[in-house]
Design an enzyme around this catalytic site. Structure first.
Site, PDB file in Angstrom:
ATOM      1  N   GLU A 233      13.528  -7.482 -38.444  1.00 16.29           N
ATOM      2  CA  GLU A 233      13.247  -6.860 -37.139  1.00 16.29           C
ATOM      3  C   GLU A 233      13.412  -7.965 -36.111  1.00 16.29           C
ATOM      4  O   GLU A 233      12.520  -8.809 -35.955  1.00 16.29           O
ATOM      5  CB  GLU A 233      11.811  -6.321 -37.100  1.00 16.29           C
ATOM      6  CG  GLU A 233      11.494  -5.252 -38.121  1.00 16.29           C
ATOM      7  CD  GLU A 233      11.941  -3.865 -37.669  1.00 16.29           C
ATOM      8  OE1 GLU A 233      12.635  -3.765 -36.643  1.00 16.29           O
ATOM      9  OE2 GLU A 233      11.598  -2.897 -38.351  1.00 16.29           O
ATOM     10  N   CYS A 267      10.062  -6.777 -27.934  1.00 18.51           N
ATOM     11  CA  CYS A 267      11.443  -6.611 -28.392  1.00 18.51           C
ATOM     12  C   CYS A 267      12.041  -5.319 -27.852  1.00 18.51           C
ATOM     13  O   CYS A 267      13.251  -5.191 -27.758  1.00 18.51           O
ATOM     14  CB  CYS A 267      11.490  -6.639 -29.907  1.00 18.51           C
ATOM     15  SG  CYS A 267      10.400  -5.413 -30.628  1.00 18.51           S
TER      16      CYS A 267
HETATM   17  P1  NAD Z   1      10.503 -16.872 -34.149  1.00 21.92           P
HETATM   18  O1  NAD Z   1      11.713 -16.395 -34.858  1.00 21.92           O
HETATM   19  O2  NAD Z   1      10.554 -18.176 -33.473  1.00 21.92           O
HETATM   20  O3  NAD Z   1       9.273 -16.941 -35.161  1.00 21.92           O
HETATM   21  C1  NAD Z   1       8.880 -15.837 -35.932  1.00 21.92           C
HETATM   22  C2  NAD Z   1       8.159 -16.318 -37.180  1.00 21.92           C
HETATM   23  O4  NAD Z   1       9.088 -17.008 -38.014  1.00 21.92           O
HETATM   24  C3  NAD Z   1       7.007 -17.295 -36.923  1.00 21.92           C
HETATM   25  O5  NAD Z   1       5.942 -16.952 -37.775  1.00 21.92           O
HETATM   26  C4  NAD Z   1       7.614 -18.630 -37.293  1.00 21.92           C
HETATM   27  O6  NAD Z   1       6.672 -19.591 -37.714  1.00 21.92           O
HETATM   28  C5  NAD Z   1       8.504 -18.236 -38.450  1.00 21.92           C
HETATM   29  N1  NAD Z   1       9.597 -19.192 -38.753  1.00 21.92           N
HETATM   30  C6  NAD Z   1      10.144 -20.116 -37.944  1.00 21.92           C
HETATM   31  N2  NAD Z   1      11.137 -20.779 -38.606  1.00 21.92           N
HETATM   32  C7  NAD Z   1      11.205 -20.236 -39.844  1.00 21.92           C
HETATM   33  C8  NAD Z   1      12.033 -20.466 -40.983  1.00 21.92           C
HETATM   34  N3  NAD Z   1      13.003 -21.393 -40.972  1.00 21.92           N
HETATM   35  N4  NAD Z   1      11.842 -19.719 -42.085  1.00 21.92           N
HETATM   36  C9  NAD Z   1      10.892 -18.751 -42.104  1.00 21.92           C
HETATM   37  N5  NAD Z   1      10.069 -18.496 -41.064  1.00 21.92           N
HETATM   38  C10 NAD Z   1      10.231 -19.228 -39.941  1.00 21.92           C
HETATM   39  O7  NAD Z   1      10.125 -15.684 -33.128  1.00 21.92           O
HETATM   40  P2  NAD Z   1       8.980 -15.668 -32.047  1.00 21.92           P
HETATM   41  O8  NAD Z   1       9.392 -16.583 -30.950  1.00 21.92           O
HETATM   42  O9  NAD Z   1       7.671 -15.854 -32.709  1.00 21.92           O
HETATM   43  O10 NAD Z   1       9.057 -14.142 -31.561  1.00 21.92           O
HETATM   44  C11 NAD Z   1       9.879 -13.695 -30.534  1.00 21.92           C
HETATM   45  C12 NAD Z   1      11.093 -12.982 -31.071  1.00 21.92           C
HETATM   46  O11 NAD Z   1      10.696 -11.936 -31.940  1.00 21.92           O
HETATM   47  C13 NAD Z   1      11.906 -12.303 -29.983  1.00 21.92           C
HETATM   48  O12 NAD Z   1      13.275 -12.521 -30.198  1.00 21.92           O
HETATM   49  C14 NAD Z   1      11.583 -10.837 -30.168  1.00 21.92           C
HETATM   50  O13 NAD Z   1      12.565  -9.958 -29.690  1.00 21.92           O
HETATM   51  C15 NAD Z   1      11.419 -10.757 -31.636  1.00 21.92           C
HETATM   52  N6  NAD Z   1      10.663  -9.557 -32.011  1.00 21.92           N
HETATM   53  C16 NAD Z   1      11.284  -8.557 -32.683  1.00 21.92           C
HETATM   54  C17 NAD Z   1      10.593  -7.385 -33.003  1.00 21.92           C
HETATM   55  C18 NAD Z   1      11.263  -6.234 -33.728  1.00 21.92           C
HETATM   56  O14 NAD Z   1      10.582  -5.387 -34.268  1.00 21.92           O
HETATM   57  N7  NAD Z   1      12.572  -6.149 -33.768  1.00 21.92           N
HETATM   58  C19 NAD Z   1       9.258  -7.270 -32.652  1.00 21.92           C
HETATM   59  C20 NAD Z   1       8.668  -8.305 -31.957  1.00 21.92           C
HETATM   60  C21 NAD Z   1       9.363  -9.458 -31.661  1.00 21.92           C
END
Ligand code: NAD
Length: 493
Positions: A233, A267
């Site tokens: 997502e 999002c």
């Molecule tokens: P992010 O991708 O930076 O982090 C998300 C999670 O991934 C965190 O828990 C982080 O610690 C973890 N992470 C970071 N590096 C990783 C790796 N190499 N391997 C595994 N996990 C890792 O995102 P964010 O900044 O926390 O959130 C914002 C983003 O999320 C925006 O792009 C937003 O659109 C998206 N989002 C999508 C949805 C959806 O349902 N499509 C919902 C909410 C947010």
């Protein structure tokens, strides 16, 4: 010595609490404990599981205000917004699966044509340990969606919340314990990307990742090494289209809400607003007027929250600056509002926007509505679909059939007709993106049946002795005359 992760209130920058980091090398042991919990959880029948999950829901309901306060403490969003979009939305999904999981997981019969000699059905079995990785914008709700879907399917869960909002993650584990869920059924591990990566590399049986497109690609690549099923997502760049027969007052209010929800850090927030020429001026007057209903740091019903993750502020500023440099005009806001109590971005309305601008091409994730004037619905559709993302969109018209036809043509995993950003709380249908917005769904029938369960199809011969003869595949195999006659008989019509 155990390292700690400190959470900060973005309104003040001050620390609000800390949690112990789970070192990456400890993650495999957590997953093994989860596997033991799974082996017992999957043995329970639906009624037994439902009783546990009802208590979990009851606990969330009773502690709702406290949950919202914790969410507010580390995201800064208004309390009523935290309660409605994190707690009430979470309860909605819990309630849906508590009521429907048993029905959704019933075996499904296949049809008998053309293999009349065989009957078949599909059963749904829990995959095992679900690894859940979540972002900071809706720290409770986005953890609850995959967790409750996984538990309802019969899986156990290891949750890795965002390092920006660990207190909500910690509370999640405490609520599961207070509700009396079996030990280790829901475990929460803390840390930054390294802990998340360790979970993605571990032996979990399915990964549910919610976050940015960039990290989603890394997680998918890691999952591919073990062929772990992964649902992604990811980010969105959602288009809202206003056709010439839209109710302009209602649509302007919706645009404001859709663009300012969670200060634009959703999002499914409105990232691009397409308005057809014939009603453009009138609509813009309405939209400008409703902007009076939002403000930063006011602590009243107009309040929109701060920028939760401070580095995001630079991204928003860069997108607005790029748009202005290329000819866009700021009608409202347009700059950061550095208040006494923290870092905010002013609710922003941009006009004279076109497709060369970064603000249209990329996810801005801030309280900014860029408006694009289009000649007609056809141009709106072409431009709305001109994106590498495809998470959500909306279309506005008083002619519902026309709007539905338009919605069907939008290139997006979810679309709302005369509504906006609502699909995320409608668990009866699936929710998921296409393109750079990801793939798969945590929601609805698809979420429980095919994300957290694997479909097992079973066939049974109707007339075991006759089957082999009729089919004629077994030795001695029948010759060409037989096969040609059979093909003509079966497929003549
Ligand atoms: P992010 O991708 O930076 O982090 C998300 C999670 O991934 C965190 O828990 C982080 O610690 C973890 N992470 C970071 N590096 C990783 C790796 N190499 N391997 C595994 N996990 C890792 O995102 P964010 O900044 O926390 O959130 C914002 C983003 O999320 C925006 O792009 C937003 O659109 C998206 N989002 C999508 C949805 C959806 O349902 N499509 C919902 C909410 C947010």
């Amino acid at each position: 010595m155990t390292e700690n992760l400190t959470s900060h209130d973005p309104r003040t920058g001050l620390p609000v609490g800390e949690v112990p980091v789970t070192p990456p090398e400890e993650v495999p042991a957590v997953v093994e404990r989860s596997r033991k919990a799974f082996s017992e959880w999957k043995q329970l029948d639906h009624k037994e599981r439902r009783a546990y999950l009802k208590r979990f829901k009851q606990t969330v309901l009773e502690q709702g205000e406290h949950i919202a306060e914790v969410v507010r403490s580390e995201t800064g969003k208004p309390l009523s917004e935290a309660y409605s979009t994190d707690v009430v939305s979470g309860l909605t999904v819990m309630d849906y699966y508590i009521r429907n999981a048993e029905k959704l997981l019933q075996p499904r019969r296949g049809g008998s044509w053309p293999f009349v000699t065989t009957k078949g059905w599909t059963e749904y079995h829990p995959r095992g340990v679900a690894g859940v990785i979540t972002p900071w914008n809706y720290p409770f709700f986005l953890a609850m969606i995959p967790t409750i879907t996984a538990l309802s399917a019969g899986c156990s869960v290891v949750l890795k919340p965002s390092e920006i909002t660990p207190l909500t993650g910690q509370l999640f584990a405490e609520l599961a314990e207070q509700a009396g869920l079996p030990p280790d059924l829901v475990q929460v591990i803390h840390g930054n990307g390294a802990t998340g990566a360790a979970l993605a590399e571990s032996s979990v049986d399915v990964l549910a990742f919610t976050g940015s497109t960039e990290v989603g690609k890394l997680v998918a690549a890691e999952a591919a090494k073990r062929l772990t099923p992964v649902i992604l997502e990811l980010g969105g760049n959602d288009a809202m289209v206003v056709l010439d027969d839209a109710d302009l007052k209602q649509t302007a209010r919706a645009a404001l809400w859709g663009g300012m929800i969670n200060a634009g850090q959703a999002c499914i927030s409105v990232e691009r607003l397409y308005v057809v020429d014939s009603i453009y001026d009138e609509f813009l007057l309405e939209l400008d007027r409703v902007f009076d209903r939002v403000a930063v740091a006011t602590e009243d019903e107009r309040e929109i929250g701060p920028i939760i993750h401070p580095p995001q502020l630079a991204v928003i500023e860069a997108h607005v600056q790029d748009a202005v440099d290329k000819g866009a005009r700021v009608v409202r806001g347009g700059k950061r509002a550095v208040t006494e109590s923290g870092i905010y971005f002013e609710p922003t309305l941009l006009v004279d926007v076109d497709h060369s601008m970064t603000i249209v091409q990329e996810e801005t994730f801030g309280p900014v509505i860029p408006v694009i004037r289009v000649s007609d619905g056809r141009e709106a559709l072409r431009l709305a679909n001109d994106t590498r993302f495809g998470l959500h969109g909306s279309v506005w018209s008083e002619d519902r059939d026309r709007a539905k036809r338009f919605a069907s043509q939008m290139k997006s995993g979810t679309v709302a007709v005369n509504d906006v950003a609502v699909n995320f709380i409608v668990p009866t249908v699936s929710f998921g993106g296409i393109g750079d917005s990801g793939s798969g769904s945590n929601f609805g029938e698809d979420g429980i049946r095919t994300t957290f369960c694997y479909p097992k199809s079973i066939t049974a011969a109707r007339l075991p002795r006759a089957t082999s003869k009729l089919l004629g595949i077994w030795q001695p195999r029948r010759g060409m005359r037989y096969w040609k006659a059979l093909a003509r008989t079966l497929f003549r019509w």
